[in-house]
Motif scaffolding. Structure first.
Motif, PDB file in Angstrom:
ATOM      1  N   HIS A 101       0.854  -1.224   0.009  1.00 17.43           N
ATOM      2  CA  HIS A 101      -0.051  -0.045   0.022  1.00 17.43           C
ATOM      3  C   HIS A 101       0.810   1.423  -0.121  1.00 17.43           C
ATOM      4  O   HIS A 101       0.240   2.284  -0.389  1.00 17.43           O
ATOM      5  CB  HIS A 101      -0.829   0.058   1.433  1.00 17.43           C
ATOM      6  CG  HIS A 101      -1.892   1.102   1.243  1.00 17.43           C
ATOM      7  ND1 HIS A 101      -2.926   1.320   0.179  1.00 17.43           N
ATOM      8  CD2 HIS A 101      -2.135   2.159   1.892  1.00 17.43           C
ATOM      9  CE1 HIS A 101      -3.876   1.902   0.453  1.00 17.43           C
ATOM     10  NE2 HIS A 101      -3.220   2.840   1.522  1.00 17.43           N
ATOM     11  N   GLU A 105      -4.128  -4.752   2.489  1.00 17.36           N
ATOM     12  CA  GLU A 105      -4.016  -5.075   1.293  1.00 17.36           C
ATOM     13  C   GLU A 105      -4.616  -3.901   0.295  1.00 17.36           C
ATOM     14  O   GLU A 105      -5.343  -2.868   0.767  1.00 17.36           O
ATOM     15  CB  GLU A 105      -4.997  -6.311   0.910  1.00 17.36           C
ATOM     16  CG  GLU A 105      -4.550  -7.719   1.444  1.00 17.36           C
ATOM     17  CD  GLU A 105      -3.187  -8.137   0.751  1.00 17.36           C
ATOM     18  OE1 GLU A 105      -3.324  -7.879  -0.392  1.00 17.36           O
ATOM     19  OE2 GLU A 105      -2.468  -8.612   1.737  1.00 17.36           O
ATOM     20  N   GLU A 106      -4.274  -3.986  -1.078  1.00 17.81           N
ATOM     21  CA  GLU A 106      -4.557  -2.849  -1.808  1.00 17.81           C
ATOM     22  C   GLU A 106      -6.030  -2.796  -1.957  1.00 17.81           C
ATOM     23  O   GLU A 106      -6.895  -3.974  -1.918  1.00 17.81           O
ATOM     24  CB  GLU A 106      -4.019  -2.799  -3.084  1.00 17.81           C
ATOM     25  CG  GLU A 106      -2.609  -2.797  -3.122  1.00 17.81           C
ATOM     26  CD  GLU A 106      -1.795  -3.518  -4.376  1.00 17.81           C
ATOM     27  OE1 GLU A 106      -2.351  -4.083  -5.187  1.00 17.81           O
ATOM     28  OE2 GLU A 106      -0.673  -3.205  -4.342  1.00 17.81           O
ATOM     29  N   ASP A 110     -10.117  -1.234  -3.676  1.00 16.40           N
ATOM     30  CA  ASP A 110     -10.402  -0.622  -5.074  1.00 16.40           C
ATOM     31  C   ASP A 110     -10.339   0.578  -5.370  1.00 16.40           C
ATOM     32  O   ASP A 110     -10.362   1.131  -6.368  1.00 16.40           O
ATOM     33  CB  ASP A 110     -11.770  -1.328  -5.430  1.00 16.40           C
ATOM     34  CG  ASP A 110     -12.749  -0.860  -4.574  1.00 16.40           C
ATOM     35  OD1 ASP A 110     -12.329  -0.294  -3.371  1.00 16.40           O
ATOM     36  OD2 ASP A 110     -14.164  -1.059  -4.770  1.00 16.40           O
ATOM     37  N   ASP A 166      -7.697   3.692  -3.909  1.00 15.89           N
ATOM     38  CA  ASP A 166      -6.538   3.930  -3.249  1.00 15.89           C
ATOM     39  C   ASP A 166      -6.549   5.599  -3.292  1.00 15.89           C
ATOM     40  O   ASP A 166      -6.248   5.998  -1.875  1.00 15.89           O
ATOM     41  CB  ASP A 166      -5.485   3.719  -3.956  1.00 15.89           C
ATOM     42  CG  ASP A 166      -5.404   1.996  -3.851  1.00 15.89           C
ATOM     43  OD1 ASP A 166      -5.239   1.486  -2.714  1.00 15.89           O
ATOM     44  OD2 ASP A 166      -5.160   1.479  -4.963  1.00 15.89           O
ATOM     45  N   GLN A 179      -6.258   3.746  -8.681  1.00 19.05           N
ATOM     46  CA  GLN A 179      -6.325   2.684  -8.062  1.00 19.05           C
ATOM     47  C   GLN A 179      -4.615   2.180  -8.296  1.00 19.05           C
ATOM     48  O   GLN A 179      -4.458   2.538  -9.522  1.00 19.05           O
ATOM     49  CB  GLN A 179      -7.159   1.584  -8.739  1.00 19.05           C
ATOM     50  CG  GLN A 179      -7.141   0.369  -7.893  1.00 19.05           C
ATOM     51  CD  GLN A 179      -8.235  -0.730  -8.466  1.00 19.05           C
ATOM     52  OE1 GLN A 179      -7.737  -1.668  -9.286  1.00 19.05           O
ATOM     53  NE2 GLN A 179      -9.193  -0.448  -8.411  1.00 19.05           N
ATOM     54  N   LYS A 208      -1.712  -0.657  -7.957  1.00 25.39           N
ATOM     55  CA  LYS A 208      -1.298  -2.162  -7.901  1.00 25.39           C
ATOM     56  C   LYS A 208       0.280  -2.353  -7.763  1.00 25.39           C
ATOM     57  O   LYS A 208       0.729  -2.008  -8.714  1.00 25.39           O
ATOM     58  CB  LYS A 208      -1.922  -2.835  -9.228  1.00 25.39           C
ATOM     59  CG  LYS A 208      -3.463  -2.733  -9.260  1.00 25.39           C
ATOM     60  CD  LYS A 208      -4.393  -3.457  -8.219  1.00 25.39           C
ATOM     61  CE  LYS A 208      -5.608  -3.555  -8.463  1.00 25.39           C
ATOM     62  NZ  LYS A 208      -6.384  -4.496  -7.447  1.00 25.39           N
ATOM     63  N   SER A 209       0.449  -2.554  -6.656  1.00 28.24           N
ATOM     64  CA  SER A 209       2.143  -2.718  -6.575  1.00 28.24           C
ATOM     65  C   SER A 209       2.544  -4.100  -6.916  1.00 28.24           C
ATOM     66  O   SER A 209       3.748  -4.456  -6.810  1.00 28.24           O
ATOM     67  CB  SER A 209       2.316  -2.469  -5.084  1.00 28.24           C
ATOM     68  OG  SER A 209       1.789  -3.350  -3.973  1.00 28.24           O
ATOM     69  N   SER A 210       1.603  -5.096  -7.351  1.00 25.34           N
ATOM     70  CA  SER A 210       2.058  -6.569  -7.411  1.00 25.34           C
ATOM     71  C   SER A 210       2.996  -6.452  -8.741  1.00 25.34           C
ATOM     72  O   SER A 210       2.719  -5.641  -9.596  1.00 25.34           O
ATOM     73  CB  SER A 210       1.007  -7.406  -7.533  1.00 25.34           C
ATOM     74  OG  SER A 210       1.285  -8.560  -8.274  1.00 25.34           O
ATOM     75  N   VAL A 247      -1.991  -6.385 -14.729  1.00 26.05           N
ATOM     76  CA  VAL A 247      -3.218  -6.193 -14.634  1.00 26.05           C
ATOM     77  C   VAL A 247      -4.116  -6.859 -15.774  1.00 26.05           C
ATOM     78  O   VAL A 247      -3.526  -6.721 -17.074  1.00 26.05           O
ATOM     79  CB  VAL A 247      -3.694  -4.812 -14.476  1.00 26.05           C
ATOM     80  CG1 VAL A 247      -5.363  -4.602 -14.628  1.00 26.05           C
ATOM     81  CG2 VAL A 247      -3.262  -4.202 -12.987  1.00 26.05           C
ATOM     82  N   LEU A 298      -5.125   4.270 -13.391  1.00 27.41           N
ATOM     83  CA  LEU A 298      -4.767   2.844 -12.931  1.00 27.41           C
ATOM     84  C   LEU A 298      -3.303   2.761 -12.944  1.00 27.41           C
ATOM     85  O   LEU A 298      -2.708   2.791 -13.955  1.00 27.41           O
ATOM     86  CB  LEU A 298      -5.373   1.762 -13.834  1.00 27.41           C
ATOM     87  CG  LEU A 298      -5.110   0.355 -13.346  1.00 27.41           C
ATOM     88  CD1 LEU A 298      -5.487   0.127 -11.897  1.00 27.41           C
ATOM     89  CD2 LEU A 298      -6.061  -0.612 -14.228  1.00 27.41           C
ATOM     90  N   SER A 341      -0.177   0.136 -12.108  1.00 24.55           N
ATOM     91  CA  SER A 341       0.173  -0.994 -12.093  1.00 24.55           C
ATOM     92  C   SER A 341       1.826  -1.323 -12.400  1.00 24.55           C
ATOM     93  O   SER A 341       2.260  -1.128 -13.276  1.00 24.55           O
ATOM     94  CB  SER A 341      -0.467  -2.226 -12.957  1.00 24.55           C
ATOM     95  OG  SER A 341       0.071  -3.489 -13.093  1.00 24.55           O
TER      96      SER A 341
END
Length: 335
Positions: free
Chosen positions: A198, A223-224, A226, A228, A246, A248-250, A254, A274, A276
């Protein structure tokens, strides 16, 4: 023939002594220990760890490699290069003695090698650009034997360039491209380390703030979610555009925009961003054109670009986590 760079300090503070005494020194502060006592690199590493208990293990290992080279790897008759920090010149010499420890000397001049100067005050402009790049780097002591024949050829030509290299411009472009790639890889690694999970949303929020957006961030630290970040113009965030963000740090790309677009509608956002770190699958890239007037996508490279473009306006906390320093170079075909 082996050849080594041995620096005379971060700002050239030891160079004058190198010249007046015809010696090069190890210039680590407080190292008043006979390093001949170390039988191998492990032993030297143990000595340095004891001398510098607050220094990280990785830095101690790096120092061990450099100091071991000074004591053992560098041999009499090896060449040394001293790129000056005091003037735009390069000095070339030859090692003429084994390593010596003198406990009676003042700090940091305990460890030395005698040298004979081959040539001093050679203008840096006499050297081709790739040679100058080879003399760069962060270490104090390192091997550059691969370019010793270039120095030998220059010595035979009275230390002036033997020919004009028509490919020097292309070589410069290639080296700058490599440097840019290395720099971006280092920045990416630092962001990945400092802004896991996060926390990556905090970096994106700081970028939006630097762009003069008022922001509201999810309070979730786990956890992230929907949603942020919500961002809008105006001091209180009431002005347009209104953006749902939003993050996404993974490392996983996506796969679809459907869920994100649904979230945008739910919070009445006009636009969406978005982010990612792992990028986007080809299906999302195909959707990018369809959602051009509503959605922007940032992958890892885009995020790094935003950090660099807005760095001066980022808050001090972010700058402390991502400490960057700019430098000037010539504009090339890559720019």
């Amino acid at each position: 023939m082996p050849m080594w760079v041995i620096r005379g300090g971060t700002i050239g503070e030891y160079e004058t002594r190198f010249h007046t005494e015809n010696k090069v020194y190890l210039t680590w502060d407080g190292l008043n220990v006979d390093l001949n006592k170390a039988d191998d690199k492990d032993g030297l590493n143990a000595i340095l760890s004891k001398q510098y208990p607050d220094t990280s293990g990785n830095k101690i290992k790096n120092w061990t490699d450099q100091i071991w080279s000074f004591i053992h790897d560098i041999k009499p008759k090896d060449w040394l290069v001293l790129p000056s920090r005091l003037s735009p010149v390069i000095h070339v010499g030859q090692i003429v003695s084994k390593y010596t420890y003198n406990k009676a000397n003042e700090d940091p001049y305990y460890h030395s090698r005698n040298i004979k100067w081959i040539e001093r005050d050679i203008p840096r402009s006499n050297f081709e650009q790739d040679v100058l790049y080879s003399l760069g780097g962060f270490n104090t002591i390192f091997n550059i034997s691969q370019i010793q024949p270039r120095f030998k050829a220059m010595q035979e030509n009275d230390w002036v360039p033997s020919k004009h290299d028509e490919s020097s411009y292309e070589t410069t472009n290639e080296l700058i491209a490599l440097l840019q790639e290395i720099s971006r890889d280092q920045i990416a690694t630092l962001i990945r380390t400092k802004f896991r999970g996060h926390r990556l949303a905090k970096l994106v929020r700081a970028i939006m703030a630097a762009k003069n957006y008022a922001t509201h961030m999810s309070t979730s630290e786990g956890e992230e979610s929907d949603i942020d970040i919500l961002a809008a113009r105006g001091g209180m965030g009431f002005d347009n555009p209104k953006i749902c963000i939003q993050v996404k740090s993974s490392d996983t790309p996506v796969a679809t925009l459907d869920q994100f677009i649904g979230t945008m509608h739910r919070v009445n956002a006009e636009f969406g961003l978005l982010v990612s770190w792992g990028g986007f699958k080809s299906q999302v890239e195909q959707e990018r054109a369809q959602e051009f007037f509503k959605v922007r996508l940032w992958n890892q490279n885009d995020l790094i670009d935003q950090v660099l473009q807005n760095y001066d306006a980022l808050d001090n906390y972010i700058k402390s986590e991502i400490p960057l320093k700019s430098f000037w170079t010539i504009s090339t075909d890559l720019d």
